[in-house]
Design an enzyme around this catalytic site. Sequence first.
Site, mmCIF file in Angstrom:
data_model
loop_
_atom_site.group_PDB
_atom_site.id
_atom_site.type_symbol
_atom_site.label_atom_id
_atom_site.label_comp_id
_atom_site.label_asym_id
_atom_site.label_seq_id
_atom_site.Cartn_x
_atom_site.Cartn_y
_atom_site.Cartn_z
ATOM 1 N N VAL A 1 0.823 -1.293 -0.121
ATOM 2 C CA VAL A 1 0.038 0.033 0.049
ATOM 3 C C VAL A 1 0.895 1.271 -0.182
ATOM 4 C CG1 VAL A 1 -1.853 1.269 1.099
ATOM 5 C CG2 VAL A 1 -1.647 -1.263 1.157
ATOM 6 N N ALA B 1 -6.765 19.228 -4.483
ATOM 7 C CA ALA B 1 -6.431 19.624 -3.068
ATOM 8 C C ALA B 1 -6.282 21.113 -2.750
ATOM 9 C CB ALA B 1 -5.250 18.800 -2.627
ATOM 10 N N LYS C 1 -13.260 -4.825 9.831
ATOM 11 C CA LYS C 1 -13.798 -3.969 8.836
ATOM 12 C C LYS C 1 -15.430 -3.845 9.085
ATOM 13 C CE LYS C 1 -10.590 -5.090 4.831
ATOM 14 N NZ LYS C 1 -10.621 -6.132 3.770
ATOM 15 N N GLY D 1 -5.127 -4.725 -2.677
ATOM 16 C CA GLY D 1 -3.970 -4.617 -4.010
ATOM 17 C C GLY D 1 -3.541 -3.369 -3.860
HETATM 18 P P1 NDP Z 1 3.458 -4.617 3.794
HETATM 19 O O1 NDP Z 1 3.782 -5.849 4.592
HETATM 20 O O2 NDP Z 1 3.268 -5.014 2.157
HETATM 21 O O3 NDP Z 1 4.237 -3.372 3.926
HETATM 22 C C1 NDP Z 1 4.567 -3.001 5.311
HETATM 23 C C2 NDP Z 1 5.493 -1.766 5.316
HETATM 24 O O4 NDP Z 1 5.778 -1.430 6.502
HETATM 25 C C3 NDP Z 1 6.980 -2.336 4.652
HETATM 26 O O5 NDP Z 1 7.399 -1.308 3.988
HETATM 27 C C4 NDP Z 1 7.792 -2.764 5.896
HETATM 28 O O6 NDP Z 1 9.240 -2.021 5.674
HETATM 29 C C5 NDP Z 1 7.103 -1.363 6.825
HETATM 30 N N1 NDP Z 1 7.482 -1.866 8.240
HETATM 31 C C6 NDP Z 1 7.144 -2.876 8.910
HETATM 32 N N2 NDP Z 1 7.522 -2.633 10.409
HETATM 33 C C7 NDP Z 1 8.281 -1.663 10.272
HETATM 34 C C8 NDP Z 1 9.000 -0.914 11.326
HETATM 35 N N3 NDP Z 1 9.162 -1.480 12.615
HETATM 36 N N4 NDP Z 1 9.701 0.314 11.055
HETATM 37 C C9 NDP Z 1 9.459 0.687 9.711
HETATM 38 N N5 NDP Z 1 8.759 0.337 8.721
HETATM 39 C C10 NDP Z 1 8.271 -1.141 9.003
HETATM 40 O O7 NDP Z 1 1.838 -4.394 4.224
HETATM 41 P P2 NDP Z 1 0.559 -3.554 3.368
HETATM 42 O O8 NDP Z 1 1.054 -2.739 2.580
HETATM 43 O O9 NDP Z 1 -0.014 -4.976 2.306
HETATM 44 O O10 NDP Z 1 -0.317 -3.282 4.409
HETATM 45 C C11 NDP Z 1 -0.148 -2.030 4.974
HETATM 46 C C12 NDP Z 1 -1.304 -1.723 5.666
HETATM 47 O O11 NDP Z 1 -2.577 -1.460 4.823
HETATM 48 C C13 NDP Z 1 -2.062 -2.827 6.775
HETATM 49 O O12 NDP Z 1 -2.634 -2.268 8.065
HETATM 50 C C14 NDP Z 1 -2.950 -3.584 6.054
HETATM 51 O O13 NDP Z 1 -3.877 -4.284 6.708
HETATM 52 C C15 NDP Z 1 -3.376 -2.589 5.205
HETATM 53 N N6 NDP Z 1 -4.329 -2.713 3.938
HETATM 54 C C16 NDP Z 1 -3.613 -3.488 2.994
HETATM 55 C C17 NDP Z 1 -4.202 -3.746 1.946
HETATM 56 C C18 NDP Z 1 -3.688 -4.631 0.649
HETATM 57 O O14 NDP Z 1 -4.273 -5.053 -0.280
HETATM 58 N N7 NDP Z 1 -2.341 -5.122 0.896
HETATM 59 C C19 NDP Z 1 -5.643 -3.239 1.559
HETATM 60 C C20 NDP Z 1 -5.904 -2.439 2.520
HETATM 61 C C21 NDP Z 1 -5.473 -2.206 3.829
HETATM 62 P P3 NDP Z 1 10.063 -3.304 4.959
HETATM 63 O O15 NDP Z 1 9.368 -3.554 3.499
HETATM 64 O O16 NDP Z 1 11.220 -2.380 4.590
HETATM 65 O O17 NDP Z 1 10.128 -4.569 5.646
HETATM 66 N N1 HSE Z 2 -6.204 -8.647 3.293
HETATM 67 C C1 HSE Z 2 -7.199 -7.656 2.929
HETATM 68 C C2 HSE Z 2 -7.971 -8.354 1.872
HETATM 69 C C3 HSE Z 2 -6.745 -6.522 2.231
HETATM 70 O O1 HSE Z 2 -7.945 -9.515 1.352
HETATM 71 O O2 HSE Z 2 -9.343 -7.856 1.795
HETATM 72 C C4 HSE Z 2 -7.606 -5.535 2.103
HETATM 73 O O3 HSE Z 2 -8.007 -5.044 3.080
#
Ligand code: NDP
Ligand code: HSE
Length: 435
Positions: free
Chosen positions: A14, A33, A205, A302
Amino acid sequence: MESIKVGLLGLGVVGGGTWKVLARNAGEISRRAGRSIEITRVAVRDLAKARAMLGSAVDVGTDPFAVVRDPSIDIVVELIGGDTLARDLVLEAIAQGKHVVTANKALLAKHGTEIFAAASAKGVMVAFEAAVAGGIPIIKAMREGLTANRIEWVAGIINGTTNFILSEMRSRGLPFATVLAEAQKLGYAEADPTFDIEGVDAAHKLTLLASLAFGIPVQFDKAHIEGISQLASEDIKLAERLGYRIKLLGITKRRSNGIELRVHPALVPSSSLLANVEGAMNAVLVRGDAVGQTLYYGKGAGEEPTASAVVADIVDVTRLHTADPEHRVPHLAFQPDAMADTPILSIEDVVTAYYLRMTVADQPGVLADIARVLADAGISIGSMIQQPSDADGSADLIFLTHQALERNINTAIARIESLQFVRSSVTRLRVESLS
Ligand code: NDP
Ligand code: HSE
């Protein structure tokens, strides 16, 4: 006007999508914006990976608290996930007087009351459009578009991973594990995919949707949660034969004695809108007393679909940045001092229709005895099919009931399972027509 400064925590699926969308559509976004939006600091764990994406223009580090405490940052965008470090970071950002944008439904479902109270006290915004149904602007619709209505119920497919798994299993006959691996590769699944599979993510959610719909505090601990891991492929096939598809639904409904809050697989009629929501798509139905039934549909997970919602929140916060906090839209749609204490109902108090499957000895009187147990529990049978079972001298019976109280269904199931000629436990699934 000076650009608004964003500190980004996390550059994964994300976070990376947010960076890309903001960069690609910068011109269009700043026209909307009213000023340009600039990500000036980013925190990650893996610096090399982040630098490969961001180049040298952005300050990248590994300490997210340094970003949160940077006085030049106006908006903190939390995209790390989880509910421990993320909670500390969000509360610290609020304490520093910064607005927060997050996609973190786990965090808000568990700590929303604390976080929104802290934000209100400090006069800052916590925006979370991406936390529910990915790119679909359902929070905006419920907080603003539907404010005239007394909302009656909300029901939807709000987990992309499980919908992708169920769709692929049904249409391509692929095994569960293969499809889950594909969902992970596509960036749909949570860091811990059991959250998806066991219905926890959908319940996070739904908890937020229930608060927005009914003006009640976030109460994740009261949600009834069942996932898809116990679902038998046999039931997916039988449902299809009966004119239904099985979907993992989140349902919250206003009843005279409280509010239903439940996530579970359910049979929905094959011709219904929800049955035809396939892959990682999400759909949310909201029924209001004035507007009737409304449907919100789109990509639920995604990289860029979720980033679309994150960036929309950043734009919203940018526009309202200087507005009097009293005049902003309340975090949970209702004014904080006007929240209701309507109880969440136990799953035993839910009223819906049921699908019951059992294996029995294929002999005279069996059907009549089972029908008698159901009748004694006040359960009316809508339809029934019988088919030969794999076990010798057995038959599978499948009943679709009319609406019944879940407590009565449970009583009937216990009695059926104690009958001598019943050779299996009873598989029970709920049936939702959502009419
Ligand atoms: P990812 O695992 O892809 O990304 C997590 C990021 O956080 C990575 O860049 C990671 O860094 C960083 N990170 C983790 N721990 C630390 C730390 N201690 N200090 C600094 N950076 C850190 O997760 P997603 O992007 O999939 O999800 C992020 C959020 O969005 C979650 O809350 C998820 O539930 C939510 N979400 C996700 C969706 C999806 O489709 N994936 C959809 C809707 C919501 P590094 O890469 O360097 O390890
Ligand atoms: N893991 C979640 C899903 C990401 O599959 O819907 C979106 O919130």
